[in-house]
Motif scaffolding. Structure first.
Motif, PDB file in Angstrom:
ATOM      1  N   VAL A  34       0.904  -0.945   0.042  1.00  0.00           N
ATOM      2  CA  VAL A  34       0.069   0.035   0.111  1.00  0.00           C
ATOM      3  C   VAL A  34       0.937   1.165  -0.031  1.00  0.00           C
ATOM      4  O   VAL A  34       1.870   1.192   0.469  1.00  0.00           O
ATOM      5  CB  VAL A  34      -0.889   0.051   1.282  1.00  0.00           C
ATOM      6  CG1 VAL A  34      -1.959  -1.202   1.048  1.00  0.00           C
ATOM      7  CG2 VAL A  34      -0.176   0.009   2.529  1.00  0.00           C
ATOM      8  N   GLY A  35       0.454   2.390  -0.402  1.00  0.00           N
ATOM      9  CA  GLY A  35       1.339   3.582  -0.391  1.00  0.00           C
ATOM     10  C   GLY A  35       1.428   4.068   0.672  1.00  0.00           C
ATOM     11  O   GLY A  35       2.416   4.506   1.329  1.00  0.00           O
ATOM     12  N   ASP A  36       0.167   4.155   1.370  1.00  0.00           N
ATOM     13  CA  ASP A  36       0.067   5.239   2.715  1.00  0.00           C
ATOM     14  C   ASP A  36       0.400   4.330   3.966  1.00  0.00           C
ATOM     15  O   ASP A  36      -0.208   3.216   4.147  1.00  0.00           O
ATOM     16  CB  ASP A  36      -1.357   5.443   2.803  1.00  0.00           C
ATOM     17  CG  ASP A  36      -1.690   6.352   3.921  1.00  0.00           C
ATOM     18  OD1 ASP A  36      -0.820   6.515   4.963  1.00  0.00           O
ATOM     19  OD2 ASP A  36      -3.036   6.896   3.978  1.00  0.00           O
ATOM     20  N   ARG A  39      -2.423   3.009   6.124  1.00  0.00           N
ATOM     21  CA  ARG A  39      -3.209   1.958   5.412  1.00  0.00           C
ATOM     22  C   ARG A  39      -2.909   0.470   5.714  1.00  0.00           C
ATOM     23  O   ARG A  39      -3.578  -0.451   5.537  1.00  0.00           O
ATOM     24  CB  ARG A  39      -3.282   2.055   3.667  1.00  0.00           C
ATOM     25  CG  ARG A  39      -4.381   1.381   3.052  1.00  0.00           C
ATOM     26  CD  ARG A  39      -4.390   1.699   1.702  1.00  0.00           C
ATOM     27  NE  ARG A  39      -4.573   2.935   1.233  1.00  0.00           N
ATOM     28  CZ  ARG A  39      -3.733   3.499   0.161  1.00  0.00           C
ATOM     29  NH1 ARG A  39      -3.242   2.707  -0.598  1.00  0.00           N
ATOM     30  NH2 ARG A  39      -4.036   4.990   0.020  1.00  0.00           N
ATOM     31  N   ILE A  78       5.071   6.926  -1.480  1.00  0.00           N
ATOM     32  CA  ILE A  78       4.891   7.537  -2.504  1.00  0.00           C
ATOM     33  C   ILE A  78       5.844   7.132  -3.726  1.00  0.00           C
ATOM     34  O   ILE A  78       7.004   7.590  -3.517  1.00  0.00           O
ATOM     35  CB  ILE A  78       4.219   8.634  -2.793  1.00  0.00           C
ATOM     36  CG1 ILE A  78       2.859   8.923  -2.040  1.00  0.00           C
ATOM     37  CG2 ILE A  78       4.089   9.279  -4.289  1.00  0.00           C
ATOM     38  CD1 ILE A  78       2.093  10.467  -1.790  1.00  0.00           C
ATOM     39  N   ARG A 116      -0.591  -4.654  -5.210  1.00  0.00           N
ATOM     40  CA  ARG A 116      -0.613  -3.332  -4.620  1.00  0.00           C
ATOM     41  C   ARG A 116      -1.972  -3.081  -4.445  1.00  0.00           C
ATOM     42  O   ARG A 116      -2.931  -3.404  -5.490  1.00  0.00           O
ATOM     43  CB  ARG A 116      -0.078  -2.317  -5.569  1.00  0.00           C
ATOM     44  CG  ARG A 116      -0.374  -1.162  -5.514  1.00  0.00           C
ATOM     45  CD  ARG A 116       0.240  -0.128  -6.671  1.00  0.00           C
ATOM     46  NE  ARG A 116      -0.329   1.177  -6.406  1.00  0.00           N
ATOM     47  CZ  ARG A 116      -1.433   1.772  -6.970  1.00  0.00           C
ATOM     48  NH1 ARG A 116      -2.096   1.254  -7.584  1.00  0.00           N
ATOM     49  NH2 ARG A 116      -1.712   2.919  -6.446  1.00  0.00           N
ATOM     50  N   ILE A 117      -2.436  -2.567  -3.096  1.00  0.00           N
ATOM     51  CA  ILE A 117      -3.554  -1.782  -3.300  1.00  0.00           C
ATOM     52  C   ILE A 117      -3.505  -0.411  -3.146  1.00  0.00           C
ATOM     53  O   ILE A 117      -2.835   0.330  -2.014  1.00  0.00           O
ATOM     54  CB  ILE A 117      -4.452  -2.613  -1.917  1.00  0.00           C
ATOM     55  CG1 ILE A 117      -4.610  -3.887  -1.887  1.00  0.00           C
ATOM     56  CG2 ILE A 117      -5.779  -1.784  -1.676  1.00  0.00           C
ATOM     57  CD1 ILE A 117      -5.349  -4.679  -0.789  1.00  0.00           C
ATOM     58  N   GLY A 118      -4.112   0.308  -4.274  1.00  0.00           N
ATOM     59  CA  GLY A 118      -3.643   1.796  -4.272  1.00  0.00           C
ATOM     60  C   GLY A 118      -4.809   2.389  -4.846  1.00  0.00           C
ATOM     61  O   GLY A 118      -5.698   2.074  -5.385  1.00  0.00           O
ATOM     62  N   THR A 119      -4.743   4.010  -4.361  1.00  0.00           N
ATOM     63  CA  THR A 119      -5.799   4.861  -4.828  1.00  0.00           C
ATOM     64  C   THR A 119      -5.339   5.233  -6.376  1.00  0.00           C
ATOM     65  O   THR A 119      -4.182   5.181  -6.637  1.00  0.00           O
ATOM     66  CB  THR A 119      -6.083   6.042  -4.152  1.00  0.00           C
ATOM     67  OG1 THR A 119      -4.689   6.704  -4.022  1.00  0.00           O
ATOM     68  CG2 THR A 119      -6.465   5.466  -2.735  1.00  0.00           C
ATOM     69  N   PHE A 201       2.579  14.176  -8.999  1.00  0.00           N
ATOM     70  CA  PHE A 201       1.208  14.066  -8.916  1.00  0.00           C
ATOM     71  C   PHE A 201       0.270  15.247  -9.563  1.00  0.00           C
ATOM     72  O   PHE A 201      -0.756  15.422  -9.913  1.00  0.00           O
ATOM     73  CB  PHE A 201       0.840  14.252  -7.253  1.00  0.00           C
ATOM     74  CG  PHE A 201      -0.614  14.163  -6.792  1.00  0.00           C
ATOM     75  CD1 PHE A 201      -1.416  12.982  -6.859  1.00  0.00           C
ATOM     76  CD2 PHE A 201      -1.569  15.241  -6.813  1.00  0.00           C
ATOM     77  CE1 PHE A 201      -2.668  12.792  -6.614  1.00  0.00           C
ATOM     78  CE2 PHE A 201      -2.985  15.039  -6.209  1.00  0.00           C
ATOM     79  CZ  PHE A 201      -3.370  13.864  -6.128  1.00  0.00           C
ATOM     80  N   GLU A 236      -1.540   6.675 -11.753  1.00  0.00           N
ATOM     81  CA  GLU A 236      -1.117   6.571 -10.180  1.00  0.00           C
ATOM     82  C   GLU A 236       0.378   6.724 -10.203  1.00  0.00           C
ATOM     83  O   GLU A 236       0.954   7.337 -11.292  1.00  0.00           O
ATOM     84  CB  GLU A 236      -1.742   5.523  -9.403  1.00  0.00           C
ATOM     85  CG  GLU A 236      -1.316   4.129 -10.086  1.00  0.00           C
ATOM     86  CD  GLU A 236      -0.043   3.562 -10.479  1.00  0.00           C
ATOM     87  OE1 GLU A 236       0.721   3.704 -11.335  1.00  0.00           O
ATOM     88  OE2 GLU A 236       0.520   2.855  -9.358  1.00  0.00           O
ATOM     89  N   MET A 237       1.098   6.169  -9.387  1.00  0.00           N
ATOM     90  CA  MET A 237       2.497   6.543  -9.301  1.00  0.00           C
ATOM     91  C   MET A 237       3.464   5.508  -8.720  1.00  0.00           C
ATOM     92  O   MET A 237       4.861   5.700  -8.478  1.00  0.00           O
ATOM     93  CB  MET A 237       2.849   7.646  -8.093  1.00  0.00           C
ATOM     94  CG  MET A 237       2.156   8.990  -8.509  1.00  0.00           C
ATOM     95  SD  MET A 237       2.032  10.446  -7.482  1.00  0.00           S
ATOM     96  CE  MET A 237       3.806  10.703  -7.328  1.00  0.00           C
ATOM     97  N   GLU A 238       3.001   4.225  -8.872  1.00  0.00           N
ATOM     98  CA  GLU A 238       3.939   3.072  -8.525  1.00  0.00           C
ATOM     99  C   GLU A 238       3.953   1.827  -9.263  1.00  0.00           C
ATOM    100  O   GLU A 238       4.774   1.024  -9.467  1.00  0.00           O
ATOM    101  CB  GLU A 238       3.573   2.486  -7.026  1.00  0.00           C
ATOM    102  CG  GLU A 238       3.933   3.369  -5.894  1.00  0.00           C
ATOM    103  CD  GLU A 238       2.911   4.281  -5.689  1.00  0.00           C
ATOM    104  OE1 GLU A 238       1.556   4.223  -6.310  1.00  0.00           O
ATOM    105  OE2 GLU A 238       3.073   5.675  -5.068  1.00  0.00           O
TER     106      GLU A 238
HETATM  107  C1  R1P Z   1      -0.586   9.879  -4.650  1.00  0.00           C
HETATM  108  O1  R1P Z   1      -1.563  10.581  -3.892  1.00  0.00           O
HETATM  109  C2  R1P Z   1      -0.401   8.526  -4.124  1.00  0.00           C
HETATM  110  O2  R1P Z   1      -1.651   7.734  -4.169  1.00  0.00           O
HETATM  111  C3  R1P Z   1      -1.763   6.726  -5.205  1.00  0.00           C
HETATM  112  C4  R1P Z   1      -0.463   7.079  -6.188  1.00  0.00           C
HETATM  113  O3  R1P Z   1       0.149   5.937  -6.845  1.00  0.00           O
HETATM  114  C5  R1P Z   1       0.385   7.731  -5.107  1.00  0.00           C
HETATM  115  O4  R1P Z   1       1.002   7.018  -4.186  1.00  0.00           O
HETATM  116  O5  R1P Z   1      -1.541   5.464  -4.554  1.00  0.00           O
HETATM  117  P1  R1P Z   1      -1.565   5.345  -3.042  1.00  0.00           P
HETATM  118  O6  R1P Z   1      -2.857   5.502  -2.551  1.00  0.00           O
HETATM  119  O7  R1P Z   1      -1.332   3.714  -2.639  1.00  0.00           O
HETATM  120  O8  R1P Z   1      -0.626   6.117  -2.170  1.00  0.00           O
END
Ligand code: R1P
Ligand code: URA
Length: 287
Positions: A34-36, A39, A78, A116-119, A201, A236-238
């Motif tokens: 997870v990113g956060d 989480r 992130i 990965r569980i991400g937004t 972002f 997203e970013m990963e």
């Molecule tokens: C940006 O707000 C973050 O949210 C998305 C993007 O990939 C970036 O890491 O994923 P996460 O919710 O897993 O952090």
């Protein structure tokens, strides 16, 4: 196998790996990223028991049991620069002997299952807020894979080359497919999508606050892009870093996205937390 020096495989005084701060026995071969970092506990609160809780910087790990299955949840923070650290250190934990400092022989190597569980933000009007999307192809607009030997198929390279033409970038993006097996096992009822991984972002995702993005109409260009049957549904970013390094290291990887923004209809979800929780439960039950 050659001995890996202390400066390359860095271990903390307790023998744990440098950034993740983990010992080999502290992770499962089934991993949720997870990113956060907050989480992680939102995943592990569903565990029947938690045996490991380790934190260093943005890298928080909980390992425990969910319905009898041992699972680790790791936060990446992130961006693909963090993914470089997480993927290499997770791999080292299972595929390098920390005592001899030698990589395991190919026949002894472990293939991790990494989900990965991400937004994520949607790039197509028909990808609604609150939906869950499983990524097939991921395309990276960052530079991580300039530093590794790429293992792209011809088809993936064609996607990358066409995206470079579409955006007019001075660099060649990279592209990798995730695990079909994991997508069918875990993401079978989710939107089937392809994901752009951005190195930021704001301007990299076409967001204009006070600085004007250099690539004009980047959202429209990403949304309109087509190569054969491939269109990009979200960013997203990963994910592209996870998919490309997962392939190089021999792990099974899947990225699942909770859609919290739609950049075409200009909406942001009011119930993002619920969308993420629903995705967490689906993954735990299916992984
Ligand atoms: C940006 O707000 C973050 O949210 C998305 C993007 O990939 C970036 O890491 O994923 P996460 O919710 O897993 O952090
Ligand atoms: N994460 C991103 O990187 N972009 C979005 O628009 C939403 C979540």
């Amino acid at each position: 196998m050659a001995r890996i020096p202390e400066s390359e495989l860095i271990l903390n005084p307790d023998g744990s790996i440098y950034h993740l701060n983990l010992l080999p026995e502290q992770i499962s071969d089934t991993i949720i990223t997870v990113g956060d970092q907050d989480r992680v506990a939102r995943v592990s609160r569903y565990f029947d028991s938690i045996e490991v809780q380790v934190a260093k910087r943005e890298f928080v790990t909980h390992t425990g049991y969910y319905k009898g299955k041992r699972i680790s949840v790791v936060s990446t923070g992130i961006g693909t620069d963090n993914i470089d650290i997480v993927m290499n250190e997770l791999d080292a934990l299972v595929n390098i002997d920390f005592m001899s400092r030698e990589a395991l022989e190919p026949e002894d190597r472990i293939a991790l299952k990494i989900v990965r569980i991400g937004t994520s933000g949607a790039l197509q009007e028909d990808v609604p807020l609150g939906s869950h999307l499983a990524t097939e192809y991921a395309l990276g607009l960052d530079t991580l894979m300039q530093f590794y030997p790429l293992m792209e198929t011809g088809y993936e390279t064609e996607i990358a080359v066409n995206m470079q033409l579409a955006l007019g970038t001075g660099f060649l993006p990279y592209c990798a497919k995730g695990s079909d097996i994991l997508r069918e096992q875990i993401g079978f009822d989710m939107i089937h999508g392809n994901t752009i991984t951005c190195p930021g972002f704001y301007a990299p995702q076409g967001r204009l606050l006070r600085l004007q993005p250099k690539i004009e109409e980047v959202i429209q260009k990403l949304s309109a892009f087509r190569f054969e049957e491939v269109r990009f549904t979200n960013f997203e970013m990963e994910t592209a870093g996870i998919y490309s390094l997962g392939r190089l290291l021999g792990h099974e990887v899947l990225s699942l996205n909770a859609i919290v923004a739609n950049r075409i209809s200009h909406q942001f979800a009011q119930n993002a937390d619920q969308t993420i929780d629903d995705l967490i439960v689906k993954v735990l039950d299916r992984i």
